[in-house]
Scaffold this active site. Structure first.
Site, PDB file in Angstrom:
ATOM      1  N   LYS A  25     -10.166  -0.483  10.837  1.00  0.00           N
ATOM      2  CA  LYS A  25     -10.324  -1.669   9.987  1.00  0.00           C
ATOM      3  C   LYS A  25     -10.594  -2.913  10.825  1.00  0.00           C
ATOM      4  O   LYS A  25     -10.700  -4.016  10.303  1.00  0.00           O
ATOM      5  CB  LYS A  25      -9.073  -1.869   9.132  1.00  0.00           C
ATOM      6  CG  LYS A  25      -8.903  -0.800   8.037  1.00  0.00           C
ATOM      7  CD  LYS A  25      -7.772  -1.167   7.108  1.00  0.00           C
ATOM      8  CE  LYS A  25      -7.201  -0.004   6.341  1.00  0.00           C
ATOM      9  NZ  LYS A  25      -8.070   0.558   5.313  1.00  0.00           N
ATOM     10  N   GLN A  53      -4.475  -5.108   6.927  1.00  0.00           N
ATOM     11  CA  GLN A  53      -5.458  -5.993   6.296  1.00  0.00           C
ATOM     12  C   GLN A  53      -5.482  -7.387   6.914  1.00  0.00           C
ATOM     13  O   GLN A  53      -6.147  -8.286   6.389  1.00  0.00           O
ATOM     14  CB  GLN A  53      -5.157  -6.112   4.792  1.00  0.00           C
ATOM     15  CG  GLN A  53      -5.294  -4.810   4.022  1.00  0.00           C
ATOM     16  CD  GLN A  53      -6.717  -4.274   4.051  1.00  0.00           C
ATOM     17  OE1 GLN A  53      -7.681  -5.016   4.270  1.00  0.00           O
ATOM     18  NE2 GLN A  53      -6.866  -2.986   3.833  1.00  0.00           N
ATOM     19  N   CYS A  81      -4.906   2.648  -3.448  1.00  0.00           N
ATOM     20  CA  CYS A  81      -3.636   3.140  -2.874  1.00  0.00           C
ATOM     21  C   CYS A  81      -2.498   2.161  -3.129  1.00  0.00           C
ATOM     22  O   CYS A  81      -1.614   1.993  -2.283  1.00  0.00           O
ATOM     23  CB  CYS A  81      -3.767   3.419  -1.377  1.00  0.00           C
ATOM     24  SG  CYS A  81      -4.847   4.780  -1.005  1.00  0.00           S
ATOM     25  N   ASP A 134       3.073  -4.487   7.903  1.00  0.00           N
ATOM     26  CA  ASP A 134       1.850  -3.693   7.782  1.00  0.00           C
ATOM     27  C   ASP A 134       0.690  -4.672   7.991  1.00  0.00           C
ATOM     28  O   ASP A 134       0.366  -5.467   7.107  1.00  0.00           O
ATOM     29  CB  ASP A 134       1.813  -3.057   6.384  1.00  0.00           C
ATOM     30  CG  ASP A 134       0.471  -2.402   6.067  1.00  0.00           C
ATOM     31  OD1 ASP A 134      -0.462  -2.521   6.885  1.00  0.00           O
ATOM     32  OD2 ASP A 134       0.354  -1.794   4.988  1.00  0.00           O
ATOM     33  N   HIS A 169       0.875  -1.178   0.000  1.00  0.00           N
ATOM     34  CA  HIS A 169       0.000   0.000   0.000  1.00  0.00           C
ATOM     35  C   HIS A 169       0.916   1.232   0.000  1.00  0.00           C
ATOM     36  O   HIS A 169       2.033   1.168   0.506  1.00  0.00           O
ATOM     37  CB  HIS A 169      -0.830  -0.062   1.294  1.00  0.00           C
ATOM     38  CG  HIS A 169      -1.898   0.980   1.427  1.00  0.00           C
ATOM     39  ND1 HIS A 169      -1.629   2.277   1.788  1.00  0.00           N
ATOM     40  CD2 HIS A 169      -3.248   0.899   1.303  1.00  0.00           C
ATOM     41  CE1 HIS A 169      -2.759   2.945   1.868  1.00  0.00           C
ATOM     42  NE2 HIS A 169      -3.762   2.152   1.574  1.00  0.00           N
TER      43      HIS A 169
END
Lengths: 403, 126
Positions: free
Chosen positions: A221, A198, A361, A195, A118
């Site tokens: 999220k 997600q 993104c 990261d 991202h």
């Protein structure tokens, strides 16, 4: 998991009865307990933290500290002090770029990323690289959209100072083998940043087992409010990092000549934080633990398999990323031969079906795939098989009518 | 947006009499919508200060393609100096369908291009 009961616990679906919400990779809706936690904090425990010598302030501080412990427990951190509250994943990654990398890398050193990142796991490194004259290298993906581990291994050099990689791609859905990457890195004493934006709401995550040094994720999220997120830092690096922002709450003492700073996590949390959001973040983590992350993963894996099957039956649809649900999260990006993703999203919106369209993104990844944009469906714990069937049926009708 | 409306937009975009490029145009713009990566280039022939002919090449959604075709149809015969005065409202009215806030960037791509807002003109010769 009783999806009907779970859905009822999210008030947005009472307000919007026909909503088929398939944009959970962008943000999730909020359960009643999270909404209640926000209002209860303001109605019952509102005060600034850490400084007040009165009960209300002590109660607010206790709530904030409890939230930190809840988040630490949720991701398997050994100590609550390893959790730094930030605004979101983006801020968490920027914090590491600013407070760690800038002080531990010199001209000619390298940062290793992957092409599936991202923008928030690319741009902070580009900024740091420009300032410190560093080189960024990118590990490639295979034809099936998985991380090319041989390429990643090849790109680790004696100059690599950090590896930053997504746990799960927000476009391809690919789940990366973080433990394998940290094994490679540890042998060479290279820190690994993950990261987790997600991943953290969609599968069991244990940072100790993963062996990573930094794990960044957003609250919004994972069913918590916007404006709150967390950065986990391993003990090894926690004490080597310089402050991020300067100001109140992060100092030990200040004179006109200079200042000394608190230890982590306060060292990295200057100014009054989003206290109520942090409290609700902790509540969201406990809510997910009650449902069970394994159950959520099983549920979303079934949804993904169903969606992959249904989408592949529609003529002219191309699906990106791994073909097997085991290898991916509930994020499916696709294109249609005749219809641009934006037009597709507009048509589905007519039927109260919310999907995402664009480059999500992740422009470098889309450039690599040779497409300007994709349409994306993404699932969550409240997504039902009926939601997916409804969306795929609508999609099939649209494709048929526009042939 | 309804399916019939999209069908019409697709027709406008795909069957546009202005589709293509021009040899030695007097004005050439090209650029993209940074939000979604839609690519657009516009060629104009200018005679005595007026737009005499136009062509466009487009890779993107039906809405931005149709908006460009309709826009070019509207500006043919107009003074080149008058183009910057076309308002967003007038441009959207030309389309004849409601555009949701999320799709405004698609619809406004040609106008923003002409006004030099969305992307920089590569060169301008008049």
């Amino acid at each position: 998991m009783n999806i009907i009961r779970i859905k009822k616990y999210f008030p947005i679906f009472t307000t919007h009865k026909n909503l088929v919400y398939l944009d959970n990779a962008a943000t999730t809706h909020k359960p009643q307990c999270v909404i209640d936690a926000l209002t209860a904090h303001y109605a019952e425990r509102n005060a600034n933290i850490h400084r007040g010598i009165y009960r209300l302030s002590e109660q607010a501080t206790e709530s904030y500290d409890t939230a930190r412990a809840q988040i630490a427990r949720f991701i398997g951190a050994r100590d609550a002090s390893q959790i730094i509250f930030v605004r979101n994943t983006t801020e968490a990654i920027n914090l590491v770029a600013h407070s760690y990398l800038r002080h531990h890398a010199k001209a000619g050193d390298e940062i290793l990323l992957t092409v599936m990142e991202h923008h928030s796991n690319i741009v902070p490194w580009q900024l740091a690289a420009k300032e410190k004259k560093l080189t960024i290298r990118y590990a490639h993906i295979t034809k099936t959209g998985e991380l090319d581990m041989a390429d990643l291994k090849k790109k680790i050099t004696p100059r690599t100072r950090l590896i930053a990689v997504t746990h799960a791609s927000n476009v391809l859905g690919t789940i990366n083998d973080i433990a394998a990457i940290t094994r490679l890195a540890r042998a060479r004493n290279i820190p690994v940043l993950v990261d987790g934006a997600q991943a953290v709401a969609h599968m069991p995550v244990n940072v100790s087992a993963l062996g990573c040094d930094f794990y960044a994720f957003s609250g919004h999220k994972m069913y918590a409010p916007t404006g709150i997120g967390a950065l986990y830092v391993s003990k090894k690096y926690l004490t080597t990092m310089d402050p991020f922002l300067g100001g109140g709450d992060m100092i030990r003492s200040v004179s006109l000549e200079g200042a000394t700073f608190q230890d982590a996590p306060e060292r990295f949390e200057a100014g009054t934080p989003a206290i109520e959001a942090a409290v609700a973040f902790g509540v969201a983590a406990d809510y997910l633990t009650r449902i069970g992350m394994k159950n959520i993963r099983t549920h979303e894996k079934k949804l993904t398999a169903l969606a992959l099957k249904e989408l592949s039956k529609i003529p002219g649809i191309t699906i990106y990323g791994p073909t097997r649900a085991e290898k991916r999260t509930g994020v499916i990006s696709f294109t249609s031969q005749n219809i641009h993703p934006h037009d597709l999203a507009s048509l589905l919106d007519e039927q109260d079906i919310a999907i995402r369209a664009g480059n999500h993104c992740a422009m470098p990844l889309h450039t690599l795939l040779g497409i300007p944009a994709t349409a994306r469906m993404s699932f969550s714990l409240y997504t039902s098989p009926a939601d997916i069937r409804t969306a795929c049926r609508a999609l099939r009708t649209i494709v048929k009518k526009l042939q | 947006m309804k399916i019939d409306q999209l069908k019409k937009l697709q027709e406008y975009a795909q069957l546009s009499p202005y589709a293509g490029t021009m040899k030695k145009p007097d004005i050439h713009w090209e650029g993209e919508n940074p939000l979604c990566g839609d690519m657009l280039s516009i060629d104009l022939r200018v005679v005595k200060g007026k737009v005499a002919d136009a062509r466009f090449e487009h890779r993107g959604c039906a809405l931005s393609g149709a908006a460009t075709s309709i826009f070019l149809d509207h500006i043919i015969g107009k003074q080149i100096t008058a183009l910057s005065r076309i308002t967003l409202e007038k441009h959207l009215a030309l389309l004849g369908i409601p555009v949701s806030p999320g799709r405004l960037n698609c619809a406004l791509l040609p106008l923003r291009g002409i006004r030099g807002e969305g992307f920089k003109p590569l060169y301008i010769r008049t």
